[in-house]
Each structure stands twice: as structure tokens, then as C-alpha cells.
Write a protein that holds these residues in place. Structure first.
Motif, PDB file in Angstrom:
ATOM      1  N   LYS A  50       0.835  -1.191   0.000  1.00  0.00           N
ATOM      2  CA  LYS A  50       0.000   0.000   0.000  1.00  0.00           C
ATOM      3  C   LYS A  50       0.878   1.251   0.000  1.00  0.00           C
ATOM      4  O   LYS A  50       2.055   1.215   0.366  1.00  0.00           O
ATOM      5  N   ILE A  51       0.278   2.381  -0.407  1.00  0.00           N
ATOM      6  CA  ILE A  51       1.007   3.652  -0.426  1.00  0.00           C
ATOM      7  C   ILE A  51       1.526   3.965   0.973  1.00  0.00           C
ATOM      8  O   ILE A  51       0.810   3.856   1.973  1.00  0.00           O
ATOM      9  N   GLY A  52       2.807   4.321   1.035  1.00  0.00           N
ATOM     10  CA  GLY A  52       3.449   4.635   2.305  1.00  0.00           C
ATOM     11  C   GLY A  52       4.189   3.471   2.917  1.00  0.00           C
ATOM     12  O   GLY A  52       5.016   3.664   3.815  1.00  0.00           O
ATOM     13  N   GLN A  53       3.939   2.243   2.436  1.00  0.00           N
ATOM     14  CA  GLN A  53       4.627   1.075   2.986  1.00  0.00           C
ATOM     15  C   GLN A  53       6.002   0.909   2.345  1.00  0.00           C
ATOM     16  O   GLN A  53       6.270   1.421   1.255  1.00  0.00           O
ATOM     17  N   THR A  54       6.862   0.172   3.029  1.00  0.00           N
ATOM     18  CA  THR A  54       8.272   0.049   2.636  1.00  0.00           C
ATOM     19  C   THR A  54       8.648  -1.401   2.374  1.00  0.00           C
ATOM     20  O   THR A  54       8.213  -2.310   3.084  1.00  0.00           O
ATOM     21  N   VAL A  55       9.485  -1.601   1.343  1.00  0.00           N
ATOM     22  CA  VAL A  55      10.075  -2.903   1.041  1.00  0.00           C
ATOM     23  C   VAL A  55      11.560  -2.834   1.364  1.00  0.00           C
ATOM     24  O   VAL A  55      12.230  -1.837   1.061  1.00  0.00           O
ATOM     25  N   VAL A  56      12.075  -3.900   1.994  1.00  0.00           N
ATOM     26  CA  VAL A  56      13.481  -3.966   2.383  1.00  0.00           C
ATOM     27  C   VAL A  56      14.190  -4.979   1.488  1.00  0.00           C
ATOM     28  O   VAL A  56      13.732  -6.106   1.315  1.00  0.00           O
ATOM     29  N   PHE A  57      15.320  -4.566   0.913  1.00  0.00           N
ATOM     30  CA  PHE A  57      16.112  -5.441   0.051  1.00  0.00           C
ATOM     31  C   PHE A  57      17.499  -5.626   0.666  1.00  0.00           C
ATOM     32  O   PHE A  57      18.080  -4.680   1.198  1.00  0.00           O
ATOM     33  N   GLY A  58      18.025  -6.840   0.565  1.00  0.00           N
ATOM     34  CA  GLY A  58      19.387  -7.098   1.018  1.00  0.00           C
ATOM     35  C   GLY A  58      19.625  -6.744   2.468  1.00  0.00           C
ATOM     36  O   GLY A  58      20.623  -6.091   2.795  1.00  0.00           O
ATOM     37  N   ASN A  59      18.712  -7.194   3.337  1.00  0.00           N
ATOM     38  CA  ASN A  59      18.857  -6.951   4.784  1.00  0.00           C
ATOM     39  C   ASN A  59      19.038  -5.472   5.124  1.00  0.00           C
ATOM     40  O   ASN A  59      19.762  -5.124   6.058  1.00  0.00           O
ATOM     41  N   GLY A  60      18.402  -4.623   4.316  1.00  0.00           N
ATOM     42  CA  GLY A  60      18.414  -3.198   4.630  1.00  0.00           C
ATOM     43  C   GLY A  60      19.399  -2.375   3.833  1.00  0.00           C
ATOM     44  O   GLY A  60      19.451  -1.146   4.012  1.00  0.00           O
ATOM     45  N   LEU A  61      20.185  -3.002   2.949  1.00  0.00           N
ATOM     46  CA  LEU A  61      21.099  -2.223   2.109  1.00  0.00           C
ATOM     47  C   LEU A  61      20.324  -1.243   1.227  1.00  0.00           C
ATOM     48  O   LEU A  61      20.811  -0.178   0.875  1.00  0.00           O
ATOM     49  N   LEU A  62      19.100  -1.627   0.896  1.00  0.00           N
ATOM     50  CA  LEU A  62      18.255  -0.802   0.045  1.00  0.00           C
ATOM     51  C   LEU A  62      16.821  -0.898   0.557  1.00  0.00           C
ATOM     52  O   LEU A  62      16.348  -1.978   0.917  1.00  0.00           O
ATOM     53  N   GLY A  76      12.732   0.641  -0.269  1.00  0.00           N
ATOM     54  CA  GLY A  76      11.885   1.327  -1.228  1.00  0.00           C
ATOM     55  C   GLY A  76      10.529   1.640  -0.626  1.00  0.00           C
ATOM     56  O   GLY A  76       9.862   0.751  -0.088  1.00  0.00           O
ATOM     57  N   LYS A  77      10.115   2.897  -0.705  1.00  0.00           N
ATOM     58  CA  LYS A  77       8.823   3.336  -0.156  1.00  0.00           C
ATOM     59  C   LYS A  77       7.867   3.621  -1.309  1.00  0.00           C
ATOM     60  O   LYS A  77       8.195   4.366  -2.234  1.00  0.00           O
ATOM     61  N   LEU A  78       6.669   3.026  -1.251  1.00  0.00           N
ATOM     62  CA  LEU A  78       5.684   3.228  -2.302  1.00  0.00           C
ATOM     63  C   LEU A  78       5.056   4.610  -2.181  1.00  0.00           C
ATOM     64  O   LEU A  78       4.454   4.947  -1.167  1.00  0.00           O
ATOM     65  N   LEU A  79       5.206   5.410  -3.257  1.00  0.00           N
ATOM     66  CA  LEU A  79       4.681   6.773  -3.263  1.00  0.00           C
ATOM     67  C   LEU A  79       3.351   6.896  -3.984  1.00  0.00           C
ATOM     68  O   LEU A  79       2.490   7.690  -3.600  1.00  0.00           O
ATOM     69  N   GLU A  80       3.166   6.107  -5.059  1.00  0.00           N
ATOM     70  CA  GLU A  80       2.007   6.336  -5.925  1.00  0.00           C
ATOM     71  C   GLU A  80       1.691   5.068  -6.710  1.00  0.00           C
ATOM     72  O   GLU A  80       2.594   4.307  -7.088  1.00  0.00           O
ATOM     73  N   ILE A  81       0.406   4.836  -6.954  1.00  0.00           N
ATOM     74  CA  ILE A  81      -0.045   3.759  -7.826  1.00  0.00           C
ATOM     75  C   ILE A  81      -0.611   4.395  -9.087  1.00  0.00           C
ATOM     76  O   ILE A  81      -1.543   5.195  -9.025  1.00  0.00           O
TER      77      ILE A  81
END
Length: 341
Positions: A103-115, A117-122
Motif C-alpha cells: 500500500k502507499i506509504g509502505q516500505t520494502v526492504v532489500f538485502g537486509n536493509g542495504l536498500l 523502497g517506499k511506495l509513493l504512488e499507484i
């Protein structure tokens, strides 16, 4: 014009799962625009099929390791993120799977936090706009965490990721390779230059819009996604000079074709420029610059086969495709090639 007019039956076993070695060992079908004559060659014979003064225009984009696998920050649910288009420094238009999990505003974590990504818009087409957070250089982080975004019809693992890059790839930014260029080797390019064939580089960052299925019944109702392109002053001058001297301009791939036609004025003059193009080329289009084309064998009912048909004629191309199937040519990204002159 109906999309169904560009349909054909393709046996699944003809979909190439791996690239041939060496690169120029692929087969090459030649199709004459004037006589309709079809001949069969091997790609390394290309210098014998061109002539001194011809200009090959190549797309020097470089595919980024655009596929990222991560987890939702709160639930650890698996999320796949495919980078499509860079909107600004750390903001990308992406394809998220499964999209409904984020959902908008939620965050995905890649590589144990190296990267992160926060969803801004659909977006209306279902793509997602994501802002990334990291330390260091984004390209270095992506190189460590990302993988090559091979098309879904390729089910075998690619051992050498450079095999999904052209040998002249320079500027990172594509979500898919300009696959017609995968057949070239440095030695073949040297051979072409030695016999007087000019090679000019332009740029179009390939997005997935080019390869998405056409979901309308009538071709004219289809809308292409925009892709970033650039034609330098030097490239424009070299191409314009060739046209003025009556020399042939041959695009390597549909992406190079679309770039050239996007940068051309009605009189066929190329103007140095950069920007975004959503040009859709299908039968009835009058080419301003492109005299010939090197291309792979494409999907049924795709915008790519429509572009090829615009250059050589729908009936002639479908005849060539049916012959390719009979002769067991290899199709799609790692498949064989066609030269239209």
C-alpha cells in the motif's frame, strides 16, 4: 486494422532459451522489400550482405540488473520489484509483484536493509512509483542486489549476465536488452568498419511497454508507453550526411528504428535531441529515415511485428515468419535474426 491480422501459431520449442556461442553464430534470414526474395544465412556473413557506405545505427543502452527481491518491512511478505523508468534521482516507476500486498506509504526492504523502497504512488496502468533509500552509490547497490530482468518466457538461468548485453552497451538505464544487437561481436564490427560500413550510436532506454501485449482489438486504439531517447549532434550529422548522399540507413533493432523516426522531421532530416517517445509504428506508417532493419523474430500480435510489417509489408513478413517456423528458426530475445533491405 485488427490485431488478429498479426497472429500466427508458434511452437513452444522454437522459443530460444539460451544464446548461441559465439554471438554471431545465429541464423540470419534476409528479406528483400522490393522483390520479396527470402534467403538464409548466418549472422557472421552480414558483411557480405551490406555494402560500403551503409550506415548501421545501433542503440547503445545498457540493461541494469533491474529485478529486486525483497520483503515488506512489517510482515516480511516476499515482494518482487522490477525497475522500469527512472523519474528522478532516487524515484523510479516500477512493476511490483504481487502489487496488492503493498500500500502507499509502505516500505520494502532489500538485502537486509542495504536498500529500502517506499511506495509513493499507484499509477492508472498498475505500475508503482517507488522512492529508494540507501547509502553509497545506487548503481553499486543495484549491481550487488539486483539480477538481470530476463523475459518471462526464458525459463533457464543465464550463467553470464553480460550475455544479455550488447558488446557496445554503454549507458545504463534499460529494463530489457535491444536484442537485435546481441548478435554482434567486436570482431564482426571491426570487419564491417574495415569494408566501409559506418556504425552510428544512438540511445533509447528500453522499457517493458514495448513488449506488453496489445489488449485492444483495433491497432489504432493501442497506446505505447513512453521511453527516454537521445540522438547526439554527431549522430544526427552523420545520418543526415548519409541520407543526402543516397546511402542506406539500417537500424539495428526496433528500438533504434523508433528512435530515428522520433528524431526525424517530415523531410527526413534527423534533429539532435533528447526526450520521451511513445511513437507507435504499424502498417501505413511512412518511414522518414530507416531504409533497412536488423531484427529478431517477435511475438504474435505484438507491436514489434507490427513495426516490422510497416517496413516490409504484412503479407511478406507473415510469409517470412511461416517459413522461419518451417525451417526451425529460433524466436525471441536469444533467437535468430532477420535482415530487411
Amino acid at each position: 486494422m485488427k490485431v488478429e491480422d498479426f497472429d500466427f501459431d508458434l511452437p513452444e520449442e522454437l522459443i530460444a532459451q539460451h544464446p548461441l556461442e559465439p554471438r554471431d553464430a545465429s541464423r540470419l534470414m534476409t528479406v528483400s522489400r522490393t522483390s520479396g526474395r527470402i534467403e538464409h544465412h548466418v549472422f557472421h556473413e552480414l558483411p557480405d550482405l551490406l555494402q560500403a557506405g551503409d550506415v548501421l545505427v545501433v542503440n547503445n543502452t545498457k540493461v541494469i540488473p533491474a529485478r529486486l527481491i525483497g520483503e515488506k518491512e512489517d510482515t516480511q511478505a516476499k515482494i518482487e520489484c522490477l525497475l522500469l523508468t527512472r523519474r528522478e534521482k532516487d524515484v523510479w516507476e516500477t512493476l511490483i509483484k504481487p502489487g496488492k500486498r503493498l500500500k502507499i506509504g509502505q516500505t520494502v526492504v532489500f538485502g537486509n536493509g542495504l536498500l529500502k523502497g517506499k511506495l509513493l504512488e499507484i499509477l492508472p496502468d498498475g505500475n508503482r512509483v517507488v522512492q529508494f533509500c540507501y547509502e553509497g552509490v545506487f548503481e553499486a547497490v543495484l549491481d550487488e542486489l539486483g539480477s538481470m530482468p530476463l523475459p518471462p518466457y526464458i525459463t533457464e538461468q543465464l550463467e553470464d549476465k553480460d550475455r544479455y548485453q550488447t558488446v557496445y552497451a554503454k549507458e545504463s538505464g534499460s529494463a530489457a536488452a535491444p536484442t537485435a544487437g546481441l548478435h554482434f561481436t567486436p570482431k564482426l564490427m571491426e570487419h564491417l568498419r574495415a569494408q566501409g560500413v559506418e556504425i552510428v550510436e544512438i540511445l533509447l532506454h528500453v522499457g517493458l511497454g514495448t513488449f506488453r501485449p496489445v489488449k485492444v482489438d483495433v491497432i489504432e486504439e493501442h497506446e505505447m508507453h513512453s521511453e527516454y531517447y537521445r540522438v547526439s549532434q554527431e549522430a544526427a550529422e552523420r545520418i543526415n550526411q548519409a541520407k543526402a548522399q543516397g546511402r542506406r540507413v539500417i537500424a539495428v533493432g526496433t528500438t533504434a528504428s523508433r528512435t530515428l523516426e522520433s528524431a526525424a522531421e517530415e523531410n527526413g532530416q534527423i534533429v539532435a535531441q533528447e526526450g520521451w517517445t511513445d511513437i507507435f509504428i504499424y502498417p501505413g506508417y511512412r518511414f522518414k529515415v530507416v531504409d533497412g532493419l536488423i531484427t529478431n523474430f517477435h511475438f504474435p500480435k505484438s507491436t514489434l511485428i507490427m513495426l516490422v510489417s510497416a517496413l516490409a509489408g504484412k503479407e511478406q513478413i507473415l510469409e517470412a515468419y511461416h517459413l522461419a517456423i518451417q525451417e526451425h528458426y529460433r524466436f525471441y530475445s536469444f533467437g535468430d535474426a532477420m535482415l530487411i533491405l
